[in-house]
Design an enzyme around this catalytic site. Structure first.
Site, mmCIF file in Angstrom:
data_model
loop_
_atom_site.group_PDB
_atom_site.id
_atom_site.type_symbol
_atom_site.label_atom_id
_atom_site.label_comp_id
_atom_site.label_asym_id
_atom_site.label_seq_id
_atom_site.Cartn_x
_atom_site.Cartn_y
_atom_site.Cartn_z
ATOM 1 N N THR A 1 11.540 27.193 108.040
ATOM 2 C CA THR A 1 11.167 28.608 108.069
ATOM 3 C C THR A 1 11.085 29.142 106.642
ATOM 4 O O THR A 1 10.145 29.871 106.290
ATOM 5 C CB THR A 1 12.184 29.421 108.901
ATOM 6 N N THR B 1 16.803 27.384 102.509
ATOM 7 C CA THR B 1 16.280 26.019 102.718
ATOM 8 C C THR B 1 15.861 25.853 104.172
ATOM 9 O O THR B 1 16.509 26.404 105.063
ATOM 10 C CB THR B 1 17.379 24.990 102.382
ATOM 11 N N GLU C 1 23.686 27.139 99.956
ATOM 12 C CA GLU C 1 23.233 28.349 100.655
ATOM 13 C C GLU C 1 24.334 29.417 100.631
ATOM 14 O O GLU C 1 24.061 30.600 100.399
ATOM 15 C CB GLU C 1 22.851 28.010 102.101
ATOM 16 N N GLY D 1 23.121 24.909 108.096
ATOM 17 C CA GLY D 1 23.399 23.585 107.544
ATOM 18 C C GLY D 1 22.621 22.471 108.204
ATOM 19 O O GLY D 1 22.778 21.312 107.840
ATOM 20 N N GLY D 2 21.738 22.851 109.150
ATOM 21 C CA GLY D 2 20.900 21.824 109.777
ATOM 22 C C GLY D 2 20.079 21.058 108.754
ATOM 23 O O GLY D 2 19.740 19.894 108.951
ATOM 24 N N GLY D 3 19.773 21.723 107.661
ATOM 25 C CA GLY D 3 19.015 21.083 106.582
ATOM 26 C C GLY D 3 19.918 20.537 105.486
ATOM 27 O O GLY D 3 19.431 20.200 104.401
ATOM 28 N N LYS E 1 16.702 30.866 118.078
ATOM 29 C CA LYS E 1 17.958 30.793 117.301
ATOM 30 C C LYS E 1 18.976 31.875 117.705
ATOM 31 O O LYS E 1 20.131 31.810 117.298
ATOM 32 C CB LYS E 1 17.658 30.936 115.800
ATOM 33 N N ASP F 1 20.398 28.127 112.002
ATOM 34 C CA ASP F 1 20.341 27.276 113.198
ATOM 35 C C ASP F 1 20.732 28.076 114.435
ATOM 36 O O ASP F 1 20.227 27.824 115.525
ATOM 37 C CB ASP F 1 21.256 26.064 113.011
#
Ligand code: 5RP
Length: 234
Positions: free
Chosen positions: A42, A39, A114, A106-108, A132, A95
């Site tokens: 990118t 997710t 995931e 988990g930024g998204g 990153k 991230d």
């Protein structure tokens, strides 16, 4: 191991670097297989590139509602994780990633699914731009998916480790994940032993998923740099 850059990209933007690594990941997708799909912005580049070989693959297992929508819109069949025994590859962003393939993710807000899809895969291919890559995880606020009634106690537990936890908001309300839970973003941590940290925090009551990926670390990172796509293997 770092491979020689394939082309000069000195003038490329971060978005273009994401595009490059999204394209590069296609070479890890074997015809006839189901691919694990992560997710984020990118991964969206990877999904768009994957459409060019959709007739060669069986489909994908997706890590979020957002990726599922994008995959289906491009005509790529999406399988439930329970329909699949194992995947040869899982392709996702990060991230942060360190020199051993450990990641913060988990930024998204998709870290739980995931981690589930990554656990099904034999190989985690991380796709990321060079911003990153870090020496030690922790500069990026650590996402942690939790059960809402545990928020206060978990916040105190992070404070005891030197971290400051804040509930992630969407507008003025707590963001609700695909799993109906909420997220804490924890700043101020320096995660020197990712495996031990993931083990410890995963055991706290009310933690659904901690965004340290050490058990499900990357085996390969396709890193978009000013010198081209570098392949890091761990
Ligand atoms: C989503 C994630 C993403 O992989 C991570 O946030 C990186 O996203 P992007 O590719 O947009 O920088 O963990 O939960």
């Amino acid at each position: 191991m770092t491979q020689p850059p394939s082309q000069s990209t000195s003038a490329l933007s971060q978005d273009e670097l994401k595009n490059l690594v999204g394209q590069a990941a296609l070479s890890y997708v074997a015809p006839g297989e189901i691919v694990g799909v992560g997710t984020g912005s990118t991964v969206n580049k990877f999904i768009d590139a994957l459409a060019s070989m959709k007739h060669l693959i069986k489909g994908a297992v997706s890590s979020s509602e957002a990726s599922t929508l994008r995959l289906k819109a491009l005509g790529i069949p999406v399988f439930d994780a329970n329909e699949v025994r194992e995947l040869s590859v899982y392709i996702d962003g990060a991230d942060e990633i360190d020199g051993h393939g450990n990641m913060i993710k988990g930024g998204g807000a998709a870290l739980t699914r995931e981690k589930i899809v990554a656990a099904l895969a034999n190989q985690f291919i991380c796709i990321a731009d060079e911003s990153k890559l870090v020496d030690t995880l922790g500069r990026y606020p650590l996402p942690v998916e939790i059960i809402p009634m545990a928020a206060q106690r978990i916040t105190q537990q992070f404070a005891a480790l030197g971290g400051r936890a804040q509930v992630r908001l969407k507008g003025d309300q707590p963001l609700v994940t695909d799993n109906g839970q909420i997220l804490l973003d924890v700043s101020g941590l320096l995660i020197t032993d990712p495996l031990a940290f993931e083990t410890q925090v995963s055991q706290w009551p009310g933690v659904v998923t901690v965004g340290v990926f050490a058990f499900q670390r990357a085996q390969i990172c396709l890193l978009g740099t000013a010198q081209g796509v570098k392949t890091l293997t761990f």
